[in-house]
Write a protein that holds these residues in place. Structure first.
Motif, short mmCIF file in Angstrom:
data_model
loop_
_atom_site.label_atom_id
_atom_site.label_comp_id
_atom_site.label_asym_id
_atom_site.label_seq_id
_atom_site.Cartn_x
_atom_site.Cartn_y
_atom_site.Cartn_z
N ALA A 1 21.83 40.53 -12.32
CA ALA A 1 21.18 41.54 -11.24
C ALA A 1 19.70 41.63 -11.30
CB ALA A 1 21.87 42.69 -11.26
N GLN B 1 28.98 34.90 -7.55
CA GLN B 1 28.66 33.99 -6.58
C GLN B 1 30.33 33.26 -6.59
OE1 GLN B 1 25.41 31.51 -7.53
NE2 GLN B 1 23.98 33.06 -6.65
N ALA C 1 27.59 33.09 -11.20
CA ALA C 1 26.92 34.22 -11.10
C ALA C 1 25.47 34.12 -11.39
CB ALA C 1 27.70 35.31 -12.06
N THR D 1 19.61 31.74 -7.16
CA THR D 1 19.34 32.39 -6.40
C THR D 1 19.41 31.73 -4.81
OG1 THR D 1 17.03 32.28 -6.82
CG2 THR D 1 18.13 34.04 -7.89
N TRP E 1 25.81 41.35 -13.34
CA TRP E 1 25.75 40.12 -12.67
C TRP E 1 26.21 40.07 -11.34
CZ3 TRP E 1 24.46 35.28 -15.44
CH2 TRP E 1 24.06 35.57 -16.66
N GLU E 2 25.35 39.40 -10.31
CA GLU E 2 26.16 39.14 -9.14
C GLU E 2 26.91 38.20 -8.84
OE1 GLU E 2 22.43 39.06 -6.33
OE2 GLU E 2 21.42 40.45 -7.52
N ARG F 1 21.31 47.60 -16.14
CA ARG F 1 21.16 46.14 -15.43
C ARG F 1 21.51 45.14 -16.23
NH1 ARG F 1 15.64 45.39 -11.97
NH2 ARG F 1 14.65 45.39 -14.11
N ILE G 1 20.89 49.06 -9.84
CA ILE G 1 22.06 49.24 -9.40
C ILE G 1 22.57 50.83 -9.57
CG2 ILE G 1 24.51 48.91 -8.88
CD1 ILE G 1 22.47 46.42 -7.84
#
Length: 229
Positions: free
Chosen positions: A136, A161, A133, A206, A158-159, A154, A140
């Motif tokens: 972010a 993956q 991850a 990223t 976490w984004e 924020r 959001i």
């Protein structure tokens, strides 16, 4: 402790705007899926990958692998199902009998660094369940019927993956429970979370993009040609 990977490539990529599998689209002159498999082939931890593809395309993928330069990664092609969970189950059935840990990865993420793969596997040995991850980067908000209801902090977002790595017994138990209860999830970590088992984060990159839209192919090409990945 033998480690296998399940690489999911059974989706049709309808958001790409074309027909056929998006992981066969060329990136820097090679099908995207070969970039993905190359990364796993350079992993120190993963010995075998089960590549799950649309049932009607099994022979095409087998031919692609047979005619591509060999790697250290043993790869088994298996037919997937209608849903992501069906494809993961197909992959689970094809793992080595002595497999103890498994990494699940989206075939459309061609640039997962071998070091990231290995860190996820290593952490899964300590904590059973982990996911790659990144924090972010954008604000959001939750939105209902076109109206903002809440701005989320924020610092705690976490984004997620892939790869996500698990003790095999843990992931199988999560799938058995989900099947009994009729639960469908967008990733495997969510199914493990439902059992009350903590899922730990390994910071990804990223550059570990998922190719979903046509412009993502252009970005992927740029990452390769500029030597970022």
């Amino acid at each position: 402790m033998r480690v296998n990977a399940i690489i999911l490539a059974a989706g049709r990529g309808t958001r790409m705007g074309g027909q056929g599998s998006k992981v066969l689209l060329p990136v820097a002159g090679r099908p995207l899926i070969l970039h993905t498999l190359d990364r796993f082939g350079r992993s120190r931890e993963v010995h075998k990958a089960v590549l799950v593809v649309p049932p009607e395309d099994v022979r095409e993928y087998e031919t692609l692998l047979r005619t591509s330069p060999p790697t250290a990664l043993e790869t088994d092609v298996r037919p997937g199902g209608e849903r992501r969970q069906d494809s993961v189950r197909a992959g689970l059935e094809a793992l080595d009998p002595d497999c103890e840990f498994v990494a699940v990865h989206d075939g459309a993420r061609p640039f997962a660094a071998p070091d990231l793969i290995d860190r996820c596997v290593t952490e899964s040995r300590r904590n059973r369940s982990v996911t790659a991850a990144v924090p972010a980067r954008n604000t959001i908000k939750t939105v209902f019927d076109g109206q903002v209801r809440e701005t989320l902090p924020r610092s705690h977002l976490w984004e997620i993956q892939t790869p996500q790595a698990f003790a095999l017994q843990t992931l199988r138990a999560a799938y058995e429970l989900a099947e009994r209860e009729g639960v469908e999830a967008t990733d495997d970590a969510m199914l493990v979370e439902r059992m009350g088992i903590p899922v730990w984060v390994v910071e990804g990159s990223t550059a570990n993009i998922k190719v979903t839209y046509p412009e993502d192919i252009l970005f992927a090409e740029a990452l390769v040609t500029r030597g970022v990945v």
